[in-house]
Motif scaffolding. Structure first.
Motif, PDB file in Angstrom:
ATOM      1  N   THR A 128       0.829  -1.205   0.000  1.00 12.90           N
ATOM      2  CA  THR A 128       0.000   0.000   0.000  1.00 12.90           C
ATOM      3  C   THR A 128       0.860   1.249   0.000  1.00 12.90           C
ATOM      4  O   THR A 128       0.584   2.215  -0.725  1.00 12.90           O
ATOM      5  CB  THR A 128      -0.952  -0.006   1.208  1.00 12.90           C
ATOM      6  OG1 THR A 128      -1.850  -1.112   1.105  1.00 12.90           O
ATOM      7  CG2 THR A 128      -1.756   1.290   1.277  1.00 12.90           C
ATOM      8  N   SER A 129       1.913   1.262   0.806  1.00 11.07           N
ATOM      9  CA  SER A 129       2.783   2.438   0.863  1.00 11.07           C
ATOM     10  C   SER A 129       3.415   2.733  -0.484  1.00 11.07           C
ATOM     11  O   SER A 129       3.593   3.895  -0.870  1.00 11.07           O
ATOM     12  CB  SER A 129       3.873   2.260   1.931  1.00 11.07           C
ATOM     13  OG  SER A 129       4.920   1.396   1.489  1.00 11.07           O
ATOM     14  N   VAL A 130       3.717   1.676  -1.225  1.00  9.99           N
ATOM     15  CA  VAL A 130       4.380   1.835  -2.526  1.00  9.99           C
ATOM     16  C   VAL A 130       3.411   2.312  -3.600  1.00  9.99           C
ATOM     17  O   VAL A 130       3.738   3.195  -4.403  1.00  9.99           O
ATOM     18  CB  VAL A 130       5.044   0.504  -2.948  1.00  9.99           C
ATOM     19  CG1 VAL A 130       5.510   0.573  -4.397  1.00  9.99           C
ATOM     20  CG2 VAL A 130       6.221   0.173  -2.029  1.00  9.99           C
ATOM     21  N   ILE A 131       2.199   1.752  -3.624  1.00 13.02           N
ATOM     22  CA  ILE A 131       1.293   2.027  -4.744  1.00 13.02           C
ATOM     23  C   ILE A 131       0.204   3.043  -4.443  1.00 13.02           C
ATOM     24  O   ILE A 131      -0.599   3.359  -5.318  1.00 13.02           O
ATOM     25  CB  ILE A 131       0.640   0.733  -5.268  1.00 13.02           C
ATOM     26  CG1 ILE A 131      -0.321   0.145  -4.223  1.00 13.02           C
ATOM     27  CG2 ILE A 131       1.696  -0.276  -5.690  1.00 13.02           C
ATOM     28  CD1 ILE A 131      -1.170  -1.005  -4.761  1.00 13.02           C
ATOM     29  N   CYS A 132       0.167   3.598  -3.236  1.00 11.68           N
ATOM     30  CA  CYS A 132      -0.953   4.478  -2.886  1.00 11.68           C
ATOM     31  C   CYS A 132      -0.973   5.777  -3.690  1.00 11.68           C
ATOM     32  O   CYS A 132      -2.002   6.461  -3.738  1.00 11.68           O
ATOM     33  CB  CYS A 132      -0.960   4.781  -1.390  1.00 11.68           C
ATOM     34  SG  CYS A 132       0.437   5.761  -0.794  1.00 11.68           S
ATOM     35  N   GLN A 133       0.140   6.121  -4.345  1.00 10.00           N
ATOM     36  CA  GLN A 133       0.150   7.356  -5.123  1.00 10.00           C
ATOM     37  C   GLN A 133      -0.131   7.127  -6.616  1.00 10.00           C
ATOM     38  O   GLN A 133       0.018   8.043  -7.426  1.00 10.00           O
ATOM     39  CB  GLN A 133       1.483   8.088  -4.946  1.00 10.00           C
ATOM     40  CG  GLN A 133       1.722   8.553  -3.511  1.00 10.00           C
ATOM     41  CD  GLN A 133       2.817   9.585  -3.425  1.00 10.00           C
ATOM     42  OE1 GLN A 133       2.646  10.757  -3.750  1.00 10.00           O
ATOM     43  NE2 GLN A 133       3.986   9.142  -2.988  1.00 10.00           N
ATOM     44  N   LEU A 134      -0.562   5.937  -6.973  1.00  9.83           N
ATOM     45  CA  LEU A 134      -0.968   5.685  -8.349  1.00  9.83           C
ATOM     46  C   LEU A 134      -2.018   6.714  -8.762  1.00  9.83           C
ATOM     47  O   LEU A 134      -2.994   6.945  -8.048  1.00  9.83           O
ATOM     48  CB  LEU A 134      -1.567   4.283  -8.485  1.00  9.83           C
ATOM     49  CG  LEU A 134      -0.607   3.100  -8.367  1.00  9.83           C
ATOM     50  CD1 LEU A 134      -1.397   1.791  -8.299  1.00  9.83           C
ATOM     51  CD2 LEU A 134       0.368   3.069  -9.537  1.00  9.83           C
ATOM     52  N   GLY A 135      -1.811   7.339  -9.900  1.00  5.79           N
ATOM     53  CA  GLY A 135      -2.771   8.327 -10.371  1.00  5.79           C
ATOM     54  C   GLY A 135      -2.565   9.715  -9.827  1.00  5.79           C
ATOM     55  O   GLY A 135      -3.303  10.641 -10.185  1.00  5.79           O
ATOM     56  N   SER A 136      -1.569   9.907  -8.966  1.00  5.36           N
ATOM     57  CA  SER A 136      -1.334  11.238  -8.401  1.00  5.36           C
ATOM     58  C   SER A 136      -0.682  12.192  -9.397  1.00  5.36           C
ATOM     59  O   SER A 136      -0.724  13.412  -9.224  1.00  5.36           O
ATOM     60  CB  SER A 136      -0.462  11.130  -7.137  1.00  5.36           C
ATOM     61  OG  SER A 136      -1.145  10.465  -6.111  1.00  5.36           O
ATOM     62  N   LYS A 137      -0.018  11.645 -10.400  1.00  7.29           N
ATOM     63  CA  LYS A 137       0.602  12.442 -11.466  1.00  7.29           C
ATOM     64  C   LYS A 137       1.497  13.536 -10.879  1.00  7.29           C
ATOM     65  O   LYS A 137       2.395  13.264 -10.098  1.00  7.29           O
ATOM     66  CB  LYS A 137      -0.474  13.004 -12.392  1.00  7.29           C
ATOM     67  CG  LYS A 137      -1.294  11.926 -13.073  1.00  7.29           C
ATOM     68  CD  LYS A 137      -2.357  12.504 -13.998  1.00  7.29           C
ATOM     69  CE  LYS A 137      -3.170  11.396 -14.662  1.00  7.29           C
ATOM     70  NZ  LYS A 137      -4.233  11.936 -15.540  1.00  7.29           N
ATOM     71  N   GLY A 138       1.234  14.791 -11.238  1.00  4.71           N
ATOM     72  CA  GLY A 138       2.081  15.887 -10.772  1.00  4.71           C
ATOM     73  C   GLY A 138       1.991  16.157  -9.283  1.00  4.71           C
ATOM     74  O   GLY A 138       2.822  16.881  -8.735  1.00  4.71           O
ATOM     75  N   ALA A 139       0.978  15.596  -8.630  1.00  6.16           N
ATOM     76  CA  ALA A 139       0.831  15.777  -7.183  1.00  6.16           C
ATOM     77  C   ALA A 139       1.581  14.709  -6.393  1.00  6.16           C
ATOM     78  O   ALA A 139       1.496  14.674  -5.162  1.00  6.16           O
ATOM     79  CB  ALA A 139      -0.643  15.757  -6.797  1.00  6.16           C
ATOM     80  N   THR A 140       2.304  13.860  -7.084  1.00  4.55           N
ATOM     81  CA  THR A 140       3.055  12.794  -6.405  1.00  4.55           C
ATOM     82  C   THR A 140       4.087  13.380  -5.446  1.00  4.55           C
ATOM     83  O   THR A 140       4.834  14.289  -5.804  1.00  4.55           O
ATOM     84  CB  THR A 140       3.767  11.903  -7.433  1.00  4.55           C
ATOM     85  OG1 THR A 140       2.784  11.284  -8.276  1.00  4.55           O
ATOM     86  CG2 THR A 140       4.601  10.827  -6.761  1.00  4.55           C
ATOM     87  N   ASP A 141       4.102  12.862  -4.243  1.00  6.40           N
ATOM     88  CA  ASP A 141       5.125  13.208  -3.262  1.00  6.40           C
ATOM     89  C   ASP A 141       6.347  12.346  -3.592  1.00  6.40           C
ATOM     90  O   ASP A 141       6.422  11.179  -3.203  1.00  6.40           O
ATOM     91  CB  ASP A 141       4.607  12.924  -1.852  1.00  6.40           C
ATOM     92  CG  ASP A 141       5.586  13.279  -0.754  1.00  6.40           C
ATOM     93  OD1 ASP A 141       6.815  13.304  -1.004  1.00  6.40           O
ATOM     94  OD2 ASP A 141       5.143  13.508   0.393  1.00  6.40           O
ATOM     95  N   VAL A 142       7.281  12.917  -4.324  1.00  7.56           N
ATOM     96  CA  VAL A 142       8.428  12.158  -4.834  1.00  7.56           C
ATOM     97  C   VAL A 142       9.301  11.636  -3.696  1.00  7.56           C
ATOM     98  O   VAL A 142       9.801  10.507  -3.758  1.00  7.56           O
ATOM     99  CB  VAL A 142       9.252  13.023  -5.812  1.00  7.56           C
ATOM    100  CG1 VAL A 142      10.499  12.283  -6.268  1.00  7.56           C
ATOM    101  CG2 VAL A 142       8.403  13.401  -7.025  1.00  7.56           C
ATOM    102  N   ASP A 143       9.485  12.423  -2.677  1.00  9.18           N
ATOM    103  CA  ASP A 143      10.303  11.976  -1.548  1.00  9.18           C
ATOM    104  C   ASP A 143       9.663  10.777  -0.854  1.00  9.18           C
ATOM    105  O   ASP A 143      10.363   9.844  -0.431  1.00  9.18           O
ATOM    106  CB  ASP A 143      10.508  13.114  -0.548  1.00  9.18           C
ATOM    107  CG  ASP A 143      11.410  14.212  -1.089  1.00  9.18           C
ATOM    108  OD1 ASP A 143      12.183  13.933  -2.039  1.00  9.18           O
ATOM    109  OD2 ASP A 143      11.349  15.345  -0.578  1.00  9.18           O
TER     110      ASP A 143
END
Length: 201
Positions: A128-143
């Motif tokens: 979940t921690s790895v894939i929870c940002q799927l679809g976040s695009k430019g809002a992805t928290d890269v860190d």
């Protein structure tokens, strides 16, 4: 596909009734709208916890996404669904469509929890921690993405390695250069994760 085949395909200990997705979607559309949040949550939790067939959990999972009622106080409940669901058909939807939106709307609350999950003993919390940002695009928290991937890059678990590749492949649609550099800087990344991450680059 009948119930035994569905159960075998999902490798599920919980039996199936044999109700396929179109029929479940039609059933959900026929249900009356629940106006009260407490009543809604009670219905979702009861259906999930008392399920004897997997389709009951699928319905509970669908109901849990009611946009009227989403807020960070649901995170303990979504955590329970992740741990007790413990398979990709449940966890992936909770990660990307429940946890992810809450992470974007209330990062100050959800981000520390996601970081904790990235090193948890439970592999489904880590996925979940790895894939929870799927679809976040430019809002992805890269860190955050970096921290969660790096925490799990050495794990031999198939679902974690596949999840890492999936998360990076999706982010590559927004930041291909970043993903390419990220993968190149990590020669120890598993072949599966690497192949998935670079699939469209």
């Amino acid at each position: 596909m009948k119930a035994p085949e569905m159960q075998a395909y999902m490798k599920s200990a919980m039996p199936f009734l044999g109700v396929r997705k179109p029929a479940r979607v039609a059933l959900l559309k026929s249900l009356p709208v629940i106006p009260d949040r407490d009543e809604w949550l009670h219905a979702v939790q009861t259906l999930w916890r008392e399920a004897t067939y997997r389709e009951e959990r699928y319905v509970a999972l669908s109901l849990s996404g009611d946009r009227r009622f989403q807020s960070v106080d649901l995170m303990p409940w979504f955590d329970e669904m992740i741990v007790t669901g413990a398979w990709w058909d449940h966890v992936d939807e909770i990660a990307s469509k429940r946890v992810g939106p809450l992470l974007r709307s209330a990062p100050e609350v959800v981000r520390p929890l996601v970081l904790e999950w990235s090193t948890d003993e439970d592999r489904w919390r880590r996925r979940t921690s790895v894939i929870c940002q799927l679809g976040s695009k430019g809002a992805t928290d890269v860190d955050l993405l970096t921290a969660c991937v790096d925490a799990n890059a050495d794990d031999p678990d198939f679902f974690l390695r596949k999840g890492i590749g999936w998360a990076l492949r999706e982010f590559a649609k927004t930041e291909p250069g970043w993903v390419r550099s990220f993968v190149e800087a990590r020669p120890g990344l598993s072949p599966l994760s690497r192949r998935e991450a670079l699939k469209h680059l």
